[in-house]
Design an enzyme around this catalytic site. Structure first.
Site, PDB file in Angstrom:
ATOM      1  N   HIS A  16      -8.877   3.812  -2.319  1.00 38.45           N
ATOM      2  CA  HIS A  16      -7.528   3.295  -2.097  1.00 38.45           C
ATOM      3  C   HIS A  16      -7.103   2.341  -3.217  1.00 38.45           C
ATOM      4  O   HIS A  16      -7.002   1.136  -3.004  1.00 38.45           O
ATOM      5  CB  HIS A  16      -7.480   2.595  -0.731  1.00 38.45           C
ATOM      6  N   CYS A  34       0.801  -1.225   0.000  1.00 38.42           N
ATOM      7  CA  CYS A  34       0.000   0.000   0.000  1.00 38.42           C
ATOM      8  C   CYS A  34       0.833   1.275   0.000  1.00 38.42           C
ATOM      9  O   CYS A  34       0.305   2.360  -0.226  1.00 38.42           O
ATOM     10  CB  CYS A  34      -0.950  -0.008   1.199  1.00 38.42           C
TER      11      CYS A  34
END
Length: 395
Positions: free
Chosen positions: A344, A83
């Protein structure tokens, strides 16, 4: 002596629910990359090296994406750091410019994702890259029937509650704030305002997290053009250049695999990177005006207040209760809506944070503008693991 490095162009697609639009990752990159180049006022032919960040894709997806911007034969790097991939691409680009190797670079981040919870099973014939994390989580609190990501971050929230008396409402207030901020962001995946009660009463995922406290999977791309100070002056871009004053990347330390669920999600990584950035830039957290941090789950935003030094250990709940992390408070945290509302798409997240903070420091953030913003802080976290903290300031 290292050269100063500046962000001179940024771009970003809207972040969207996977499958909502008929597009593929090269289309996303063409949109975001073109915006960044136009913002910088240069052609792709001026780019010396390209850093492409993505998590789900094949070995040369970066080339396939960047080729939509031009075919100049320059080096193209494929970057994957879970991430924190987008900010890792930015980190690499900055290093080469700071070291005097090149003067102009393009950092791209993109992701085309599947609907539903992240798949973290890995390949059966080799070690799972998150295997140690899952084993540690199981040894600490067992393995519940819940998706792995909200479980591991939810456990960190539970530990904070047990240690410091934090309540489920504190975490819900963070989600309430970020959903509210997103109503002013046209690029955000979610732009709806919710009441605190709606957030608390939305579908339980893993206590204390409910659905509206969790980031969604998303499709999207973001990009940034970086230049050396000499190149900025040569092209006369001083008025739009935002300095990357300091940047640090850290990875897991022994504490990650101990007895603390908070350390398991990278608290010490974030803390160490933040301290290095403050020291390098010669500032304190009190000097920062606006922050984009990695709120993959509301529990992680609260924990990260303490990791970034915004307050002492155990005092993060007070910041949200007193309104210190929104407009009118000491800092505005996640004016974009954060991961919870903005979305995201893993490889794009770090560069979307960069874009938001660049707009904030230029005074171009429109309805979500933080008045008088001069110093900005970015925090991007990936389990597995890496934390990247970046400090920006107006040129």
């Amino acid at each position: 002596m290292s050269q100063k490095v500046y962000v001179v162009g940024v771009g970003m697609t809207p972040f969207e629910k996977p499958g909502r639009r008929d597009w593929d990752y090269p289309d996303m990159v063409k949109e975001a990359g073109t915006q960044a180049l136009e913002d910088a006022g240069i052609d792709y032919s001026a780019i010396e090296q390209v850093f492409c960040g993505y998590v789900y894709g094949d070995s040369t997806s970066g080339q396939r994406a960047a080729y939509e911007l031009g075919l100049t034969g320059v080096p193209i790097y494929n970057v994957n750091n879970n991430c924190s991939t987008g900010s890792t691409a930015l980190f690499m680009a900055r290093q080469l410019i700071a070291g005097g190797i090149i003067d102009t670079a393009l950092a791209l981040g993109f992701e085309k994702m599947q609907r539903g919870s992240l798949k973290t099973d890995g390949q059966e014939d080799r070690a799972n890259p998150l295997g140690r994390h899952f084993e540690t989580m199981a040894s600490q609190r067992g393995f519940a029937r819940a998706p792995a990501a909200p479980q591991i971050f939810g456990n960190a929230g539970l530990e904070h509650m047990e240690r410091y008396g934090t309540t489920a409402e504190h975490f819900a207030k963070i989600a309430h704030k970020n959903h509210l901020h997103s109503t002013n962001n046209p690029r955000s995946q979610f732009q709806d305002e919710y009441t605190l009660e709606q957030i608390l009463e939305s579908r339980p995922v893993h206590h204390p997290l409910t659905m509206l406290q969790c980031c969604p999977t998303s499709d999207g791309s973001a990009a940034a053009v970086l230049m050396s100070e000499a190149k900025v002056r040569e092209l006369g871009l001083q008025d739009q250049a935002i300095e990357i004053a300091a940047m640090s990347m850290t990875t897991d330390m022994p504490s990650s695999f101990g007895k603390s669920a908070i350390d398991l999600v990278g608290f010490e990584m974030s803390q160490k990177a933040a301290r290095q950035v403050y020291q390098s830039a010669g500032i304190t957290p009190e000097d920062v005006d606006v922050i984009e941090l990695h709120d993959c789950f509301s529990t992680n935003e609260l924990i990260t207040y303490e990791a970034l030094g915004l307050c002492d250990l155990g005092q993060a709940g007070r910041l949200i209760d007193e309104g210190q992390v929104t407009y009118g408070g000491k800092w505005v945290v996640n004016p974009s809506g954060g991961l919870i509302s903005k979305g995201h798409p893993l490889g794009a997240t770090g560069l979307a944070q960069c874009a938001e903070l660049t707009w904030q420091l230029r005074g171009q953030a429109e309805r979500r503008q933080v008045d008088g913003a001069e110093i900005a802080l970015q925090h991007n976290l990936g389990l597995g693991g890496a934390a990247v903290v970046t400090l920006y300031r107006r040129s």
